[in-house]
Each structure stands twice: as structure tokens, then as C-alpha cells.
Design a protein around this motif. Structure first.
Motif, short mmCIF file in Angstrom:
data_model
loop_
_atom_site.label_atom_id
_atom_site.label_comp_id
_atom_site.label_asym_id
_atom_site.label_seq_id
_atom_site.Cartn_x
_atom_site.Cartn_y
_atom_site.Cartn_z
N LYS A 43 -67.52 47.20 1.18
CA LYS A 43 -66.13 47.63 1.01
C LYS A 43 -65.30 47.21 2.22
O LYS A 43 -64.55 47.98 2.81
N PHE A 44 -65.47 45.94 2.56
CA PHE A 44 -64.82 45.39 3.75
C PHE A 44 -63.31 45.50 3.64
O PHE A 44 -62.71 45.13 2.63
N LYS A 45 -62.68 45.99 4.68
CA LYS A 45 -61.22 46.12 4.73
C LYS A 45 -60.62 44.76 5.09
O LYS A 45 -60.72 44.30 6.22
N ALA A 46 -60.01 44.13 4.10
CA ALA A 46 -59.54 42.76 4.28
C ALA A 46 -58.12 42.67 4.80
O ALA A 46 -57.68 41.59 5.20
N VAL A 47 -57.37 43.77 4.81
CA VAL A 47 -55.96 43.73 5.17
C VAL A 47 -55.79 43.98 6.66
O VAL A 47 -56.32 44.95 7.22
N VAL A 48 -55.08 43.10 7.30
CA VAL A 48 -54.76 43.27 8.72
C VAL A 48 -53.60 44.25 8.86
O VAL A 48 -52.59 44.14 8.15
N ASP A 49 -53.74 45.21 9.75
CA ASP A 49 -52.63 46.09 10.07
C ASP A 49 -52.67 46.43 11.55
O ASP A 49 -53.63 46.10 12.25
N GLY A 50 -51.66 47.08 12.02
CA GLY A 50 -51.54 47.35 13.45
C GLY A 50 -52.60 48.26 14.00
O GLY A 50 -52.89 48.24 15.20
N ASP A 51 -53.20 49.10 13.13
CA ASP A 51 -54.20 50.04 13.61
C ASP A 51 -55.61 49.48 13.65
O ASP A 51 -56.49 50.03 14.28
N ASP A 52 -55.83 48.38 12.91
CA ASP A 52 -57.20 47.88 12.76
C ASP A 52 -57.17 46.37 12.62
O ASP A 52 -57.48 45.82 11.57
N PHE A 53 -56.78 45.69 13.69
CA PHE A 53 -56.53 44.26 13.60
C PHE A 53 -57.82 43.44 13.61
O PHE A 53 -57.99 42.50 12.84
N ASN A 57 -67.60 44.40 14.74
CA ASN A 57 -69.00 44.30 14.32
C ASN A 57 -69.32 42.92 13.77
O ASN A 57 -70.38 42.35 14.06
N GLU A 58 -68.39 42.37 12.99
CA GLU A 58 -68.60 41.03 12.44
C GLU A 58 -68.51 39.97 13.55
O GLU A 58 -69.22 38.96 13.52
N GLN A 59 -67.68 40.20 14.53
CA GLN A 59 -67.62 39.28 15.66
C GLN A 59 -68.96 39.23 16.40
O GLN A 59 -69.41 38.16 16.83
N VAL A 87 -61.77 36.45 7.46
CA VAL A 87 -61.36 35.47 8.47
C VAL A 87 -60.20 36.02 9.29
O VAL A 87 -60.18 35.93 10.52
N ASP A 88 -59.21 36.60 8.61
CA ASP A 88 -58.03 37.11 9.31
C ASP A 88 -58.41 38.15 10.37
O ASP A 88 -57.82 38.19 11.45
N ARG A 89 -59.38 39.01 10.06
CA ARG A 89 -59.71 40.11 10.96
C ARG A 89 -60.81 39.76 11.96
O ARG A 89 -60.89 40.38 13.02
N VAL A 90 -61.67 38.81 11.61
CA VAL A 90 -62.78 38.47 12.52
C VAL A 90 -62.36 37.37 13.49
O VAL A 90 -62.66 37.42 14.68
N TYR A 91 -61.69 36.35 12.98
CA TYR A 91 -61.20 35.29 13.85
C TYR A 91 -59.99 35.83 14.61
O TYR A 91 -59.07 36.39 14.04
N ALA A 92 -60.00 35.66 15.89
CA ALA A 92 -58.89 36.13 16.71
C ALA A 92 -58.82 35.31 17.97
O ALA A 92 -59.84 34.85 18.48
N GLY A 93 -57.59 35.10 18.47
CA GLY A 93 -57.42 34.40 19.72
C GLY A 93 -58.20 35.08 20.84
O GLY A 93 -58.12 36.29 20.99
N GLY A 94 -58.95 34.30 21.57
CA GLY A 94 -59.79 34.86 22.61
C GLY A 94 -61.20 35.14 22.14
O GLY A 94 -62.09 35.38 22.95
N PHE A 95 -61.42 35.07 20.81
CA PHE A 95 -62.79 35.24 20.31
C PHE A 95 -63.27 33.99 19.56
O PHE A 95 -64.12 33.28 20.03
N ALA A 96 -62.75 33.77 18.36
CA ALA A 96 -63.22 32.62 17.58
C ALA A 96 -62.74 31.30 18.17
O ALA A 96 -63.29 30.25 17.88
N TYR A 97 -61.72 31.35 18.96
CA TYR A 97 -61.28 30.17 19.69
C TYR A 97 -60.58 30.66 20.95
O TYR A 97 -60.25 31.85 21.09
N TRP A 98 -60.38 29.76 21.86
CA TRP A 98 -59.69 30.10 23.11
C TRP A 98 -58.60 29.08 23.33
O TRP A 98 -58.84 27.88 23.36
#
Length: 244
Positions: A43-53, A57-59, A87-98
Motif C-alpha cells: 500500500k505504498f503511498k505514491a503521492v508526494v506532499d509536504g509532510d512525507d516527501f 526505507n526504499e532509499q 520514483v517521485d518519493r524515492v529519487y531525491a536530490g542529494g540521494f539518487a543523484y547529486w
């Protein structure tokens, strides 16, 4: 090797679910460590929001793994929404790329560089239509072009060496006869057992001279004669010398 498999299909007993289960077993039987994220089961939360960007765990699983496999059906010419949300929630600047430092010859660590450099990744995809539909002259367009945004824009972007996708065509309405299942499994097993030796797609790296700075356009003359589109961003082996 350590392999992280991400499955995006709502039915565990579907062709996708069955193939993902088979893939994990093949890898484990060969002595590899496997972690599976079944996004619908989680039941992965796929929506990006300000509280849970970000999904930390997946990272951690991505950092742990030597190989990332995205396993999904092709829906409306792309990945299921839940996987795009992953992808939206796991990939993030500073993690999946720099992003890194900008210089006259270096414009951030991406497209061949980044925190996933040295790791491998590939897509395992089921497609309802026949292979001819997705050929160079097929009505749906070449499958390599349809998967370009994922292979190049999601996997290669943070530095993965991207292996050619494993695509199973003609899967509508979601099941195959036993003899075809055996053939698919045999072909998949061969690909899985050669993850460490399969040649990756020869995408051009961003910061190694093929592109202009800062515009990041391919320099003239590097493509093959008559070559256009996505293909120009893939290096081709020089023709063999056939001179006597």
C-alpha cells in the motif's frame, strides 16, 4: 550480488506477480541476496506532499543493492502510477543523484554519474500487444523509444549502468499457456543469471565531451549518418575493418 526488485502490479497472482516471484527464486537459488518491494501489497503511498516527501526505507534498499530491477506492465505507454510515485518519493536530490559543482566542463553529476554509479539496473516489462506493434514501423512505436524516459531519464540519470530491458509481449489478457510460460521463464532465467556480464546500453555520458556546455546538445558529427531521435544519444561501435 544484492538485487532489489520493485514490483508494480495490483494482483499477486497475475503474470507480473508470478514472474516477479519466479525472478526472486532464480536469483536466490543462484546465491544472490534479494529484497522485493511489492508496491501494491505494501500500500505504498505514491503521492508526494509536504509532510512525507521522501521514502527513506526504499532509499536504504537502493543503497544496499548492486542491481535494481523495475518489474511492471506497460500501461498507457508508461509505468503504472504507483511506480511513478515510487520514483517521485524515492529519487531525491542529494540521494539518487547529486547536483554537484558547475564548471565550464562539468554540469552536475547525472547521466552516467551520481550516487548510483557502479550499480546496474534494468526493466522487466510485460506488454499486452504483439512485438510487431512495438517494432520500428509498428503502430505503437518502437519499444526502446517508449522505455527511453525510464531507461535514460530514471535509471541512467543517477548513474546506473542500464541493461537492455527484458520485455514480454503479447500478454493480453494477462495469462499465457503453459508452454509459453516455460519459454518466458527460461529466457528470463538466462537474463537474470547474466546480470553481472550483460553489456549495458551505451548511453553517452553528460560530462565527458560529447555534449556542448552549458547547452547540453550533442556535438555535431557524433551521430551516425541519417540517425535522429533518441538513438543519437547512444554510442555505436565503429564499423569493422573489412579491408583485405
Amino acid at each position: 550480488m544484492k538485487v532489489f526488485l520493485v514490483l508494480a502490479h495490483p494482483e499477486s497472482q497475475s503474470l507480473n506477480g508470478s514472474l516477479a516471484t519466479y525472478a526472486a527464486k532464480v536469483l536466490e537459488d543462484a546465491g544472490h541476496e534479494v529484497k522485493v518491494s511489492d508496491l501494491y501489497a505494501m500500500k505504498f503511498k505514491a503521492v508526494v506532499d509536504g509532510d512525507d516527501f521522501q521514502e527513506y526505507n526504499e532509499q536504504e534498499k537502493m543503497k544496499w543493492a548492486d542491481v535494481l530491477i523495475l518489474h511492471f506492465p506497460l500501461w498507457w505507454y508508461g509505468m503504472p502510477a504507483i511506480l511513478k510515485g515510487w520514483v517521485d518519493r524515492v529519487y531525491a536530490g542529494g540521494f539518487a543523484y547529486w547536483v554537484g559543482e558547475y564548471t565550464p566542463t562539468h554540469q552536475s553529476d547525472r547521466f552516467g554519474e551520481g550516487n548510483m554509479a557502479g550499480k546496474r539496473a534494468m526493466c522487466m516489462v510485460t506488454v499486452g500487444g504483439k512485438a510487431e506493434n512495438y517494432s520500428a514501423r509498428g503502430i505503437a512505436g518502437p519499444i526502446d523509444d517508449l522505455l527511453w524516459p525510464i531507461n535514460h531519464g530514471i535509471l541512467y540519470y543517477p548513474g546506473y549502468d542500464v541493461l537492455p530491458p527484458f520485455v514480454t509481449f503479447d500478454t493480453f489478457p494477462g495469462h499465457v499457456p503453459p508452454e509459453r510460460w516455460e519459454k518466458i521463464c527460461a529466457d528470463m532465467k538466462e537474463r537474470l543469471l547474466t546480470l553481472d556480464t550483460t553489456e549495458p546500453i551505451a548511453y553517452r555520458k553528460q560530462n565527458f565531451g560529447d555534449y556542448t556546455m552549458p547547452g547540453l546538445e550533442l556535438k555535431p558529427g557524433l551521430e551516425q549518418p541519417g540517425e535522429t531521435g533518441f538513438a543519437i544519444h547512444t554510442q555505436k561501435a565503429p564499423p569493422a575493418n573489412t579491408a583485405a
